[in-house]
Structure formats: structure tokens, C-alpha cells
Motif scaffolding. Structure first.
Motif, PDB file in Angstrom:
ATOM      1  N   GLY A  32       0.817  -1.220   0.000  1.00 19.39           N
ATOM      2  CA  GLY A  32       0.000   0.000   0.000  1.00 19.39           C
ATOM      3  C   GLY A  32       0.843   1.258   0.000  1.00 19.39           C
ATOM      4  O   GLY A  32       0.633   2.141   0.831  1.00 19.39           O
ATOM      5  N   GLY A  91       3.886   9.944  11.342  1.00 20.08           N
ATOM      6  CA  GLY A  91       2.933   9.251  10.473  1.00 20.08           C
ATOM      7  C   GLY A  91       1.499   9.557  10.853  1.00 20.08           C
ATOM      8  O   GLY A  91       1.186   9.934  11.989  1.00 20.08           O
ATOM      9  N   CYS A  92       0.633   9.369   9.874  1.00 24.26           N
ATOM     10  CA  CYS A  92      -0.814   9.507  10.087  1.00 24.26           C
ATOM     11  C   CYS A  92      -1.259   8.472  11.121  1.00 24.26           C
ATOM     12  O   CYS A  92      -2.162   8.709  11.932  1.00 24.26           O
ATOM     13  N   LYS A  93      -0.572   7.334  11.090  1.00 24.05           N
ATOM     14  CA  LYS A  93      -0.932   6.241  11.984  1.00 24.05           C
ATOM     15  C   LYS A  93      -0.863   6.693  13.443  1.00 24.05           C
ATOM     16  O   LYS A  93      -1.785   6.487  14.221  1.00 24.05           O
ATOM     17  N   TRP A 117      -9.491  -0.531   7.062  1.00 24.12           N
ATOM     18  CA  TRP A 117      -8.027  -0.657   7.184  1.00 24.12           C
ATOM     19  C   TRP A 117      -7.726  -1.250   8.569  1.00 24.12           C
ATOM     20  O   TRP A 117      -8.177  -0.714   9.586  1.00 24.12           O
ATOM     21  N   TYR A 120      -6.912   0.355  12.364  1.00 26.30           N
ATOM     22  CA  TYR A 120      -7.881   0.997  13.271  1.00 26.30           C
ATOM     23  C   TYR A 120      -8.275   0.016  14.372  1.00 26.30           C
ATOM     24  O   TYR A 120      -8.328   0.362  15.553  1.00 26.30           O
ATOM     25  N   ASN A 162     -12.953   7.199   6.441  1.00 29.86           N
ATOM     26  CA  ASN A 162     -11.748   7.190   5.605  1.00 29.86           C
ATOM     27  C   ASN A 162     -12.214   7.173   4.152  1.00 29.86           C
ATOM     28  O   ASN A 162     -12.533   6.146   3.595  1.00 29.86           O
ATOM     29  N   ASN A 166      -9.138   3.036   1.939  1.00 27.77           N
ATOM     30  CA  ASN A 166      -8.342   1.816   1.871  1.00 27.77           C
ATOM     31  C   ASN A 166      -9.064   0.833   2.781  1.00 27.77           C
ATOM     32  O   ASN A 166      -9.274   1.160   3.953  1.00 27.77           O
ATOM     33  N   ASP A 194      -9.920  10.286   8.634  1.00 23.69           N
ATOM     34  CA  ASP A 194      -8.619   9.909   8.068  1.00 23.69           C
ATOM     35  C   ASP A 194      -8.647  10.273   6.575  1.00 23.69           C
ATOM     36  O   ASP A 194      -9.188   9.543   5.752  1.00 23.69           O
ATOM     37  N   ILE A 196      -6.084  10.708   4.470  1.00 24.59           N
ATOM     38  CA  ILE A 196      -4.742  10.557   3.901  1.00 24.59           C
ATOM     39  C   ILE A 196      -4.744  10.412   2.366  1.00 24.59           C
ATOM     40  O   ILE A 196      -3.764  10.721   1.714  1.00 24.59           O
ATOM     41  N   TYR A 197      -5.878   9.975   1.794  1.00 22.31           N
ATOM     42  CA  TYR A 197      -5.931   9.835   0.323  1.00 22.31           C
ATOM     43  C   TYR A 197      -6.726  10.977  -0.327  1.00 22.31           C
ATOM     44  O   TYR A 197      -7.181  10.847  -1.466  1.00 22.31           O
ATOM     45  N   SER A 227       2.448  10.426   3.384  1.00 22.24           N
ATOM     46  CA  SER A 227       2.873   9.150   2.802  1.00 22.24           C
ATOM     47  C   SER A 227       2.398   8.916   1.369  1.00 22.24           C
ATOM     48  O   SER A 227       3.162   8.483   0.515  1.00 22.24           O
ATOM     49  N   LYS A 228       1.126   9.180   1.117  1.00 19.84           N
ATOM     50  CA  LYS A 228       0.546   8.676  -0.134  1.00 19.84           C
ATOM     51  C   LYS A 228       0.615   9.700  -1.271  1.00 19.84           C
ATOM     52  O   LYS A 228       1.053   9.385  -2.364  1.00 19.84           O
ATOM     53  N   ARG A 236       7.731   9.003   7.675  1.00 15.60           N
ATOM     54  CA  ARG A 236       6.895   8.942   8.879  1.00 15.60           C
ATOM     55  C   ARG A 236       6.464  10.335   9.318  1.00 15.60           C
ATOM     56  O   ARG A 236       6.833  10.810  10.411  1.00 15.60           O
ATOM     57  N   LEU A 237       5.707  10.988   8.465  1.00 15.93           N
ATOM     58  CA  LEU A 237       5.193  12.320   8.783  1.00 15.93           C
ATOM     59  C   LEU A 237       3.678  12.335   8.608  1.00 15.93           C
ATOM     60  O   LEU A 237       3.173  11.984   7.523  1.00 15.93           O
ATOM     61  N   TYR A 313      -6.418   1.380  -4.680  1.00 14.05           N
ATOM     62  CA  TYR A 313      -6.751  -0.023  -4.406  1.00 14.05           C
ATOM     63  C   TYR A 313      -7.996  -0.423  -5.186  1.00 14.05           C
ATOM     64  O   TYR A 313      -8.897   0.390  -5.376  1.00 14.05           O
TER      65      TYR A 313
HETATM   66  C1  LIG Z   1      -6.301   4.534   5.544  1.00 14.12           C
HETATM   67  C2  LIG Z   1      -4.891   4.731   5.971  1.00 14.12           C
HETATM   68  N1  LIG Z   1      -4.638   5.560   6.990  1.00 14.12           N
HETATM   69  C3  LIG Z   1      -3.387   5.751   7.432  1.00 14.12           C
HETATM   70  C4  LIG Z   1      -2.317   5.086   6.848  1.00 14.12           C
HETATM   71  C5  LIG Z   1      -0.938   5.269   7.430  1.00 14.12           C
HETATM   72  O1  LIG Z   1      -0.307   6.395   6.996  1.00 14.12           O
HETATM   73  P1  LIG Z   1       1.141   6.804   7.527  1.00 14.12           P
HETATM   74  O2  LIG Z   1       2.131   6.151   6.623  1.00 14.12           O
HETATM   75  O3  LIG Z   1       1.187   8.289   7.403  1.00 14.12           O
HETATM   76  O4  LIG Z   1       1.253   6.358   8.931  1.00 14.12           O
HETATM   77  C6  LIG Z   1      -2.546   4.209   5.785  1.00 14.12           C
HETATM   78  C7  LIG Z   1      -1.429   3.458   5.195  1.00 14.12           C
HETATM   79  O5  LIG Z   1      -1.585   2.470   4.545  1.00 14.12           O
HETATM   80  C8  LIG Z   1      -3.860   4.049   5.323  1.00 14.12           C
HETATM   81  O6  LIG Z   1      -4.142   3.244   4.298  1.00 14.12           O
END
Ligand SMILES: Cc1ncc(COP(=O)(O)O)c(C=O)c1O
Length: 377
Positions: A32, A91-93, A117, A120, A162, A166, A194, A196-197, A227-228, A236-237, A313
Motif C-alpha cells: 500500500g 505518520g498519520c498512523k 483498514w 484501526y 476514511n 483503503n 482519516d 490521507i488519500y 505518505s501517499k 513517517r510524517l 486499491y
Molecule cells: C487509511 C490509511 N490511513 C493511514 C495510513 C498510514 O499512513 P502513515 O504512513 O502516514 O502512517 C494508511 C497506510 O496504509 C492508510 O491506508
């Protein structure tokens, strides 16, 4: 030996089992992450910061420059936030985990749109909260509002949106985001958005932030990262912003858990957010891959997938093949040399497989050729 934490044993590792590098020559649809290099100007900026001696501790929430860059970037979606209420996280995580740590108590229930995803689920369990997987509509992977309403109990405290999504590739319609926000308001829930995309949308309807809707801002934590869209997974931001009161709690989490992201990456992060050309080029490439991939899959017997609206995806239903998704993924690897993620690693993903197009068009053609030959044979 002393005993372990009670929750950690129930936490899965997501797709990890299917992300280990397969034998050479395998077509990998599992990973991913974009297969692009981070834009050179961003890399140069980080190198220069190291050379200049940006080696020490700094402001915990991130430099004023990078926090302002995030606040400014979010105005693109109509999200009005103060840079003092932005935290740049590893990271977003980790930003998602901070959101959960700041807003939830053990036993609180959180609505996830399934298949979701997997991280979570893991994060919620780590802090003692309870993931509630509400299946999406199987035809387009959009939320089933009746099912969402039915899943709410007196313990429900939040929902995680999200979109673009994903693993499904769905981008929720504006009316759906409005309805979910209304459900959150009616039941006094937090929304962890979330996004991120957010820029990887190929449909006509774009990403819509719940924070921009009436009554949405005060209950929404907007969480994203580099990241994406900027091809910066390894840096890791990530970022998080929301109402000031919650952001004070988020700052406490970051100060206790990480201090801050690497000092010498902050300027580079700000630089990336100002780029237009490279993210646009990545977007165009993903858009083409999505067209080609989906068209090729349509020709393969037993594989049925709605055309993804965003992210990178494709989530395909493989039940017509007569196999379950684990058997399908295992045999696809052994017999067709194609690596993909079985959906049942996520609750609600049974009978589905996820394919990432963070890989070249050449690989997409080759992978689909192999799948077709295998399934026709
Ligand atoms: C839905 C979703 N959120 C967050 C992330 C994680 O992002 P990061 O790399 O910024 O931690 C991903 C990574 O696959 C993702 O798919």
C-alpha cells in the motif's frame, strides 16, 4: 516471566503476513505505497537541514513553519484551522492513535466501516476501546446508513471515516458525509476523519471534510499525512488538527510519546505541501493505472470489482471462483505468481481480495495476464 499487557494479545498485525516479500518474479499487488520516489526538492531540503546542523530537539508539535504549511494546505478543502492547533506526528498512523488516546476511554465503542483498514481495529484494542465493524454496501462499498444507526449504543463514542478509502477505493458522496455527520451530531460522537488519500479522487465527487459541515468542526479530528500523495511513506510524517481543547490533549500525547518528528524533516515536509507538479503527476499516473487495471480485471472470469473512485486499491469479489479469499490469495501466489491481500484479514472482507496499483502499468498488465490464464485454466 512477568505478565504482558491484557490487550496486546488480541491485536492483529493487519496485512503483515501477506506483506513479506514473495519469491522473485512475483507480481506484487499487495503493497500500500506509491512506487514513486519522493520529489527531489524535498529530499534536498532534508539533506540541507542535516548539513546545516538541525540535529537537536525542537518544538513538540512541529516547527511553526510546518504547522502553518499544514493549516494552509487544509484550506484547500475548506478546513479552517489555526496552526497552533496542528500537531505533526510520526505518520498519520500515530496521529490516529493520539486521536483515540485523547478522546476515548476503555470500553468506548467506535464505528468502523467494514472492511476497514486493519490498523484501526488494532489501535482501538490497544487502548481498550471496542471496534464495531459495520458492513458497507457490497455493491459499491459505500456506508449503509441504516446499519450504522442500528450499530449505535449508549457506549458508542466515535466513528472513523476514511474517504477515499483503503481497502475499498470508495469515495463517499457528499450526501453520505453529511448524513454521517448528522448521525455523529445526533449521538454526540467524535469523528476521526482519516483523509490521507484526499487528493487521490478519480470520480466527479471529491473528498468532503465533515469539519466543514454545520456542527462538524467541534467533533472532528482531521488526520492525514505525507505518505501517499507525496510518496513519502518512509519519512513517517503525519498531521492532526481539530478543536483547541482536544488538540491540547493530543499535544500531551505527542510530548509524552514521541517529543516530535525529526527536526530536519520539518522544513522538507513544509516544502512538499507547496509542490503542485509532482503530486499532480503521481495522480495522473494512478488515474491511468486505475483505468487499465479495472478494464483488465473485467476480462477475468470470477473476478468482480466496482470501479474504484479513489486511493490506489481495487477490492474485488472473488466468490464466483468458488474459492474463499484465503484460498484464492494462497493459490494466486503459488500457481499464478501474483501476490494479493485476502479480505478476510479484515472483518467484513470475506470473499474479497485487495489489489494495490502502487505498481507499474507493466506489472499490472503482467499480473492480470497471469490471473486470467490461471483462472481460465
Ligand atoms: C487509511 C490509511 N490511513 C493511514 C495510513 C498510514 O499512513 P502513515 O504512513 O502516514 O502512517 C494508511 C497506510 O496504509 C492508510 O491506508
Amino acid at each position: 516471566m512477568p505478565t504482558l499487557n491484557d490487550s496486546v494479545g488480541s491485536v492483529g498485525r493487519g496485512f503483515a503476513a501477506f506483506l513479506t516479500p514473495p519469491p522473485e518474479g512475483t507480481v506484487r499487488f499487495t503493497v500500500g505505497q506509491p512506487d514513486f520516489r519522493t520529489p527531489d526538492s524535498v529530499v534536498e531540503m532534508a539533506k540541507a537541514a542535516l548539513d546545516e546542523g538541525q540535529h537537536g530537539y525542537t518544538r513538540s508539535q512541529g516547527s511553526e513553519e510546518v504547522c502553518e504549511a499544514v493549516a494552509n494546505h487544509l484550506t484547500k478543502y475548506g478546513i479552517e484551522t489555526n496552526s497552533l492547533d496542528v500537531v505533526v506526528s510520526p505518520g498519520c498512523k500515530q496521529a490516529l492513535l493520539y486521536a483515540m488516546m485523547s478522546c476515548l476511554n476503555p470500553g468506548d465503542e467506535v464505528i468502523l466501516f467494514a472492511p476497514a483498514w486493519p490498523s484501526y481495529d488494532g489501535m482501538l484494542k490497544l487502548i481498550g476501546a471496542v471496534p464495531v465493524h459495520v458492513p458497507v454496501n457490497r455493491s459499491n462499498y459505500h456506508p449503509d446508513m441504516d446499519a450504522v444507526r442500528a450499530a449505535i449504543t449508549s457506549s458508542t463514542k466515535a466513528m472513523i471515516i476514511n474517504s477515499p478509502n483503503n481497502p475499498t477505493g470508495a469515495v463517499y458522496f457528499p450526501a453520505e458525509v453529511e448524513e454521517l455527520t448528522k448521525i455523529a451530531i445526533d449521538n454526540d460522537l467524535w469523528i476521526f476523519d482519516d483523509m490521507i488519500y484526499s487528493d487521490l479522487v478519480y470520480s466527479d465527487h471529491k473528498y468532503l471534510s465533515p469539519a466543514t459541515l454545520d456542527g462538524g468542526f467541534e467533533r472532528t479530528l482531521t488526520i492525514g499525512g505525507w505518505s501517499k500523495i507525496w510518496a513519502m511513506t518512509g519519512w513517517r510524517l503525519g498531521w492532526i488538527t481539530g478543536p483547541s481543547e482536544v488538540m491540547e490533549a493530543v499535544k500531551t500525547c505527542q510530548a509524552s510519546a514521541a517529543s516530535h518528528v525529526p527536526t530536519f524533516l520539518m522544513g522538507a515536509g513544509a516544502k512538499a505541501l507547496a509542490l503542485e507538479e509532482e503530486p499532480q503527476a503521481f495522480f495522473e499516473e494512478f488515474k491511468e493505472r486505475r483505468e487499465v487495471f479495472h478494464a483488465l480485471l473485467e476480462e477475468i472470469p470470477g473476478i468482480n470489482a466496482p470501479k474504484p473512485e479513489g486511493a490506489f486499491y481495487i477490492l474485488a469479489d472473488i466468490t464466483e471462483t468458488g474459492m474463499d479469499d484465503i484460498e484464492f490469495a494462497t493459490k494466486a501466489l503459488e500457481e499464478a505468481n501474483v501476490h494479493l491481500v485476502p479480505g478476510s484479514l479484515m472483518p467484513g472482507g470475506e470473499g474479497l481480495v485487495r489489489m494495490s496499483y502502487g505498481t507499474s502499468l507493466e506489472q499490472i498488465h503482467e499480473g492480470c495476464r497471469r490471473l486470467k490464464q490461471w483462472l481460465e485454466g
